[in-house]
Design an enzyme around this catalytic site. Structure first.
Site, PDB file in Angstrom:
ATOM      1  N   ASP A 238      -4.974  -3.067  30.827  1.00 35.63           N
ATOM      2  CA  ASP A 238      -5.462  -2.293  29.432  1.00 35.63           C
ATOM      3  C   ASP A 238      -6.048  -3.428  28.748  1.00 35.63           C
ATOM      4  OD1 ASP A 238      -5.636  -0.349  27.886  1.00 35.63           O
ATOM      5  OD2 ASP A 238      -3.837  -0.578  27.046  1.00 35.63           O
ATOM      6  N   GLY A 239      -6.860  -3.002  27.750  1.00 41.85           N
ATOM      7  CA  GLY A 239      -7.770  -3.730  26.777  1.00 41.85           C
ATOM      8  C   GLY A 239      -7.390  -3.011  25.299  1.00 41.85           C
TER       9      GLY A 239
ATOM     10  N   GLU B 278     -11.141  -4.144  28.195  1.00 46.50           N
ATOM     11  CA  GLU B 278     -10.858  -3.645  29.341  1.00 46.50           C
ATOM     12  C   GLU B 278     -11.279  -4.034  30.507  1.00 46.50           C
ATOM     13  OE1 GLU B 278      -8.792  -0.928  29.465  1.00 46.50           O
ATOM     14  OE2 GLU B 278      -8.707   0.004  27.561  1.00 46.50           O
TER      15      GLU B 278
ATOM     16  N   ASP C  56      -6.713   2.863  32.306  1.00 46.64           N
ATOM     17  CA  ASP C  56      -6.736   4.047  31.446  1.00 46.64           C
ATOM     18  C   ASP C  56      -8.034   4.204  30.954  1.00 46.64           C
ATOM     19  OD1 ASP C  56      -6.860   2.019  29.439  1.00 46.64           O
ATOM     20  OD2 ASP C  56      -5.088   2.913  28.512  1.00 46.64           O
TER      21      ASP C  56
ATOM     22  N   HIS D  48      -1.155   5.660  27.083  1.00 45.87           N
ATOM     23  CA  HIS D  48      -0.050   5.908  25.782  1.00 45.87           C
ATOM     24  C   HIS D  48       0.571   7.002  26.347  1.00 45.87           C
ATOM     25  CE1 HIS D  48      -2.147   2.885  23.482  1.00 45.87           C
ATOM     26  NE2 HIS D  48      -3.187   3.306  23.570  1.00 45.87           N
TER      27      HIS D  48
ATOM     28  N   ASP E  96      -0.479  -2.551  27.566  1.00 49.13           N
ATOM     29  CA  ASP E  96      -1.028  -2.468  26.358  1.00 49.13           C
ATOM     30  C   ASP E  96      -0.255  -3.269  25.284  1.00 49.13           C
ATOM     31  OD1 ASP E  96      -2.511  -0.644  23.962  1.00 49.13           O
ATOM     32  OD2 ASP E  96      -0.295  -0.184  23.665  1.00 49.13           O
TER      33      ASP E  96
END
Length: 156
Positions: A7-8, A45, A68, A118, A128
């Site tokens: 994740d970024g 990301e 994501d 999320h 995250d």
């Protein structure tokens, strides 16, 4: 079989940003994170995936990457990135990171899986947390390519 979760994050776009990644292989587990003082969410990301793949020392591994980021998943799965490469990334951003990432696709057998962000996916949520925490670190380094490119864009 290696599983990678990424994740970024960025606070502002551009703004301070960070990436988080988890690598799992059998009983092995590793977390990675880092951040930059001014960058974008898409760069983070991409960098999360790159840093995770960079941590794999043996070539020709079977890897599943969970992200994501529709930006990454769609660009590769729908083969947009190959057109961007052919056109020299004309009017596209993040050339430096895309070229790095695609080198890893030559080294390994990589499968991409999109996960909803999320939405309670444990590893995505942890990535995250890592990314957001990294973006909040004091004295973050510069994302040199991004800052140089942003400066060039202001000239024209």
């Amino acid at each position: 079989m290696i599983e990678i979760f990424t994740d970024g994050a960025s606070s502002g776009n551009p703004g301070p940003g960070g990436y988080g990644a988890i690598l799992k292989a059998g009983s092995h587990y590793k977390e990675l994170s880092g951040g930059f003082r001014k960058t974008t969410n898409n760069r983070m990301e991409l960098l999360a995936v790159i840093k995770a793949l960079e941590a794999i020392k043996k070539p020709n591994q079977t890897i599943t990457i969970y992200s994501d980021s529709k930006y990454i998943i769609d660009a590769i799965e729908k083969k947009w990135v190959y057109g961007w490469i052919k056109k020299g990334f004309k009017d596209k951003k993040n050339k430096d990171l895309w070229l790095q990432l695609m080198e890893y696709f030559k080294l390994h057998q990589i499968r991409l899986v999109w996960v909803k962000g999320h939405a309670g996916h444990p590893e995505n949520e942890r990535c995250d947390e890592l990314a957001v925490a990294a973006a909040k670190q004091p004295a973050l380094p510069a994302d040199l390519f991004f800052e140089a490119e942003a400066a060039r864009e202001k000239l024209f």
